[in-house]
Design an enzyme around this catalytic site. Sequence first.
Site, PDB file in Angstrom:
ATOM      1  N   HIS A   1       3.943 -16.453  -4.828  1.00 21.27           N
ATOM      2  CA  HIS A   1       2.549 -16.886  -4.947  1.00 21.27           C
ATOM      3  C   HIS A   1       2.471 -17.795  -6.169  1.00 21.27           C
ATOM      4  CE1 HIS A   1      -1.771 -16.851  -5.356  1.00 21.27           C
ATOM      5  NE2 HIS A   1      -1.849 -16.298  -4.173  1.00 21.27           N
TER       6      HIS A   1
ATOM      7  N   ARG B   1       6.224 -16.322   5.774  1.00 21.16           N
ATOM      8  CA  ARG B   1       5.180 -15.433   6.315  1.00 21.16           C
ATOM      9  C   ARG B   1       3.835 -16.149   6.330  1.00 21.16           C
ATOM     10  NH1 ARG B   1       1.222 -11.487   3.531  1.00 21.16           N
ATOM     11  NH2 ARG B   1       1.472 -13.007   1.863  1.00 21.16           N
TER      12      ARG B   1
ATOM     13  N   HIS C   1       6.064 -12.474  -4.257  1.00 18.94           N
ATOM     14  CA  HIS C   1       4.878 -11.915  -3.607  1.00 18.94           C
ATOM     15  C   HIS C   1       5.205 -11.122  -2.347  1.00 18.94           C
ATOM     16  CE1 HIS C   1       0.656 -11.669  -2.773  1.00 18.94           C
ATOM     17  NE2 HIS C   1       0.724 -12.386  -1.675  1.00 18.94           N
TER      18      HIS C   1
ATOM     19  N   ARG D   1       1.176 -23.297  -0.664  1.00 19.27           N
ATOM     20  CA  ARG D   1       1.667 -22.366  -1.681  1.00 19.27           C
ATOM     21  C   ARG D   1       3.079 -22.689  -2.181  1.00 19.27           C
ATOM     22  NH1 ARG D   1       0.573 -16.126   0.176  1.00 19.27           N
ATOM     23  NH2 ARG D   1      -1.651 -16.237  -0.093  1.00 19.27           N
TER      24      ARG D   1
ATOM     25  N   GLU E   1      -7.494 -18.524   6.938  1.00 19.29           N
ATOM     26  CA  GLU E   1      -6.550 -18.698   5.813  1.00 19.29           C
ATOM     27  C   GLU E   1      -5.506 -19.731   6.181  1.00 19.29           C
ATOM     28  OE1 GLU E   1      -5.130 -14.749   4.981  1.00 19.29           O
ATOM     29  OE2 GLU E   1      -6.728 -14.394   3.540  1.00 19.29           O
TER      30      GLU E   1
HETATM   31  C1  LIG Z   1      -1.596  -8.707  -4.431  1.00 18.66           C
HETATM   32  C2  LIG Z   1      -1.235  -8.692  -2.971  1.00 18.66           C
HETATM   33  C3  LIG Z   1      -2.122  -9.206  -2.027  1.00 18.66           C
HETATM   34  C4  LIG Z   1      -1.791  -9.177  -0.663  1.00 18.66           C
HETATM   35  N1  LIG Z   1      -2.699  -9.610   0.249  1.00 18.66           N
HETATM   36  C5  LIG Z   1      -2.428  -9.482   1.593  1.00 18.66           C
HETATM   37  C6  LIG Z   1      -3.407  -9.793   2.592  1.00 18.66           C
HETATM   38  O1  LIG Z   1      -4.529 -10.149   2.276  1.00 18.66           O
HETATM   39  N2  LIG Z   1      -3.052  -9.652   3.905  1.00 18.66           N
HETATM   40  C7  LIG Z   1      -1.812  -9.238   4.304  1.00 18.66           C
HETATM   41  O2  LIG Z   1      -1.543  -9.145   5.512  1.00 18.66           O
HETATM   42  N3  LIG Z   1      -0.875  -8.929   3.364  1.00 18.66           N
HETATM   43  C8  LIG Z   1      -1.156  -9.017   2.039  1.00 18.66           C
HETATM   44  N4  LIG Z   1      -0.201  -8.681   1.115  1.00 18.66           N
HETATM   45  C9  LIG Z   1       1.060  -8.104   1.596  1.00 18.66           C
HETATM   46  C10 LIG Z   1       0.800  -6.690   2.117  1.00 18.66           C
HETATM   47  O3  LIG Z   1      -0.111  -6.066   1.244  1.00 18.66           O
HETATM   48  C11 LIG Z   1       2.073  -5.862   2.185  1.00 18.66           C
HETATM   49  O4  LIG Z   1       3.055  -6.564   2.896  1.00 18.66           O
HETATM   50  C12 LIG Z   1       1.818  -4.533   2.896  1.00 18.66           C
HETATM   51  O5  LIG Z   1       0.741  -3.871   2.290  1.00 18.66           O
HETATM   52  C13 LIG Z   1       3.061  -3.665   2.845  1.00 18.66           C
HETATM   53  O6  LIG Z   1       2.729  -2.387   3.314  1.00 18.66           O
HETATM   54  P1  LIG Z   1       3.874  -1.289   3.385  1.00 18.66           P
HETATM   55  O7  LIG Z   1       3.246  -0.043   3.911  1.00 18.66           O
HETATM   56  O8  LIG Z   1       5.056  -1.815   4.093  1.00 18.66           O
HETATM   57  O9  LIG Z   1       4.328  -1.095   1.845  1.00 18.66           O
HETATM   58  P2  LIG Z   1       3.494  -0.696   0.553  1.00 18.66           P
HETATM   59  O10 LIG Z   1       2.040  -0.764   0.757  1.00 18.66           O
HETATM   60  O11 LIG Z   1       4.083  -1.454  -0.576  1.00 18.66           O
HETATM   61  O12 LIG Z   1       3.866   0.836   0.385  1.00 18.66           O
HETATM   62  C14 LIG Z   1       5.192   1.244   0.098  1.00 18.66           C
HETATM   63  C15 LIG Z   1       5.148   2.724  -0.205  1.00 18.66           C
HETATM   64  O13 LIG Z   1       6.466   3.248  -0.321  1.00 18.66           O
HETATM   65  C16 LIG Z   1       6.564   4.037  -1.512  1.00 18.66           C
HETATM   66  N5  LIG Z   1       7.972   4.021  -1.925  1.00 18.66           N
HETATM   67  C17 LIG Z   1       8.746   2.960  -2.230  1.00 18.66           C
HETATM   68  N6  LIG Z   1      10.007   3.376  -2.511  1.00 18.66           N
HETATM   69  C18 LIG Z   1      10.014   4.730  -2.377  1.00 18.66           C
HETATM   70  C19 LIG Z   1      10.996   5.730  -2.553  1.00 18.66           C
HETATM   71  N7  LIG Z   1      12.263   5.442  -2.923  1.00 18.66           N
HETATM   72  N8  LIG Z   1      10.650   7.010  -2.355  1.00 18.66           N
HETATM   73  C20 LIG Z   1       9.385   7.357  -2.003  1.00 18.66           C
HETATM   74  N9  LIG Z   1       8.403   6.439  -1.824  1.00 18.66           N
HETATM   75  C21 LIG Z   1       8.725   5.143  -2.002  1.00 18.66           C
HETATM   76  C22 LIG Z   1       5.608   3.360  -2.466  1.00 18.66           C
HETATM   77  O14 LIG Z   1       5.275   4.206  -3.516  1.00 18.66           O
HETATM   78  C23 LIG Z   1       4.445   3.056  -1.516  1.00 18.66           C
HETATM   79  O15 LIG Z   1       3.684   4.216  -1.287  1.00 18.66           O
HETATM   80  C24 LIG Z   1      -0.525  -8.685  -0.250  1.00 18.66           C
HETATM   81  C25 LIG Z   1       0.357  -8.186  -1.189  1.00 18.66           C
HETATM   82  C26 LIG Z   1       0.016  -8.176  -2.546  1.00 18.66           C
HETATM   83  C27 LIG Z   1       0.978  -7.611  -3.532  1.00 18.66           C
END
Ligand SMILES: Cc1cc2nc3c(=O)[nH]c(=O)nc-3n(C[C@H](O)[C@H](O)[C@H](O)COP(=O)(O)OP(=O)(O)OC[C@H]3O[C@@H](n4cnc5c(N)ncnc54)[C@H](O)[C@@H]3O)c2cc1C
Length: 524
Positions: free
Chosen positions: A234, A376, A341, A280, A118
């Site tokens: 994005h 990032r 994004h 991007r 990528e």
């Molecule tokens: C469309 C898209 C494509 C992507 N593609 C990639 C990729 O290919 N590779 C890569 O490395 N990254 C990618 N990213 C970024 C990556 O997906 C995220 O940075 C990563 O998944 C974040 O994980 P996380 O566990 O920190 O948060 P999240 O997966 O966002 O989870 C957060 C959690 O916290 C919960 N939450 C939030 N606030 C509260 C609250 N007040 N009380 C209780 N629960 C709460 C939510 O409900 C959720 O369960 C992408 C992002 C998007 C949107």
Amino acid sequence: MAHYTFDVLVIGSGAAGLSCALQLAANTKIALITKRSLSAGSTFYAQGGVAAVMAEEDSLQSHIEDTIKAGAGLCDHQAIEFTVKNARHCIQWLVDQGVEFTQSQDPDSKIPFHLTREGGHSHRRILHTADATGRAVSNILTARVVEHPNIQLFEDHLAIDLIKHGERCCGAYIYNRGTGEIDTFSTRCVILATGGASKVYLYTSNPEVSSGDGIAIAWRAGCRVANMEFNQFHPTCLYHREAPSFLLTEAIRGEGGKLRLPDGSTFMEHFDSRAELASRDIVARAIDYEMKRLGIPCVYLDISHQPADFIQEHFPTLYAKCLSLGLDMTREGIPVVPAAHYTCGGVVTNLQGETDIKNLYAIGEVAYTGLHGANRMASNSLLECFVFATSCAQNINKTLMNIPAPTTLPAWDASLVTDSDEEVVVSHNWSELRHFMWDYVGIVRTNKRLARAKHRIELLKREIQEYYSSFRLTPDLIELRNLSVVADLIIRCALARKESRGLHYNLDYPEQSSLHAHPTILQP
Ligand SMILES: Cc1cc2nc3c(=O)[nH]c(=O)nc-3n(C[C@H](O)[C@H](O)[C@H](O)COP(=O)(O)OP(=O)(O)OC[C@H]3O[C@@H](n4cnc5c(N)ncnc54)[C@H](O)[C@@H]3O)c2cc1C
């Protein structure tokens, strides 16, 4: 109003929260709360994959150097080294959990996995499960969590604020959507794994839950927050009221897709010699410029020069999605806008996910570890979730029994509030905030736009705080209050950075300056 007692409270069920909970659960009673369903976060939607050095011709040093380059001089080298060196171990852990990464079809390959490459990576090092890596990871980890006897799940529970005893964190108040009441969780420690804050912008590729709650909660509790000016946009998100967060893969531009204005003319060639294949941030800035110049709501991504069967074969998900919305991408351009994004900044932590408050941790997109600097690199974010979830769990496993046992905490006091008679205040402020953040603190900033945004956020914050103190809480009000805090933090960081670097672009300071080669750290 219920009162619960656990060893550890994990808030959030994305890659970070799920993997940390699973690595803690052997000898620990865990509450895993999440504000919607278990799969509602960004993790589920990740398409590309997870970066890790696996191939013989690749090296840790190369991954480190690529990450430093992408971060435009602001990365923390210790955090990068730590992340890159621990990547392989995390991949093995995921495989052990049952994640099925796409296998190599090359009989001469020395490793079992197929690796993609990528933007920004010098080698093929992205492990993936077809084009739905996040879904594969989320499904497996969710299944493990559901079956684990030491993890109690609380879906539709929304964290409001932390509870502190002196200088240490000892629990949290949680809004229960089922009862409409506020429950008290008393624990030895709390882990924020609440994801990013992209919902502060009008257009975002993120799901509804990404409202920066963890960043606002930690800030209110007294943690430092850093680098909030670096929001990754994005360039191409579908512009359609029935599909507000649908991402259009960069492969469309890779296959010759053109960006067009409403009159059919192309414009990318005026911004970069690589035209549609520029990076991007350049493409996002060009689209933003044209939209602002012409006052148009979107531009069009057109791949209709390719034969219909090519499009259907290469982009089956997207083709089906567009058709379901009445758009035939084999014949016409798809309306697109850039969209927020990824949140590079967040709650300041060390390599174990420890924050400034004792017994409070932050991991995943909510955290600022220093890995991403000013930009990032693709597929480093899921990796960061797994690496820091692991180090955080290891640290807690070692120290948990030295932390005082949970005690009874005061219940939430709702005696002074009444039911709201003007719900429109919440919906109006919600929409106003996301609009002015998009227009004034978005892809291209100026001092004047930032000053306007500062003025507006101060008024809004006062109004929201007044409303918050007078009326009974609703999920929308809780999120709006958090969005207003996060917006304020972004504006303050953007105003402090008097240069353009990485994802922060200010027309009044278009150059990078060595005077600003350090992170923006805000003290509460
Ligand atoms: C469309 C898209 C494509 C992507 N593609 C990639 C990729 O290919 N590779 C890569 O490395 N990254 C990618 N990213 C970024 C990556 O997906 C995220 O940075 C990563 O998944 C974040 O994980 P996380 O566990 O920190 O948060 P999240 O997966 O966002 O989870 C957060 C959690 O916290 C919960 N939450 C939030 N606030 C509260 C609250 N007040 N009380 C209780 N629960 C709460 C939510 O409900 C959720 O369960 C992408 C992002 C998007 C949107």
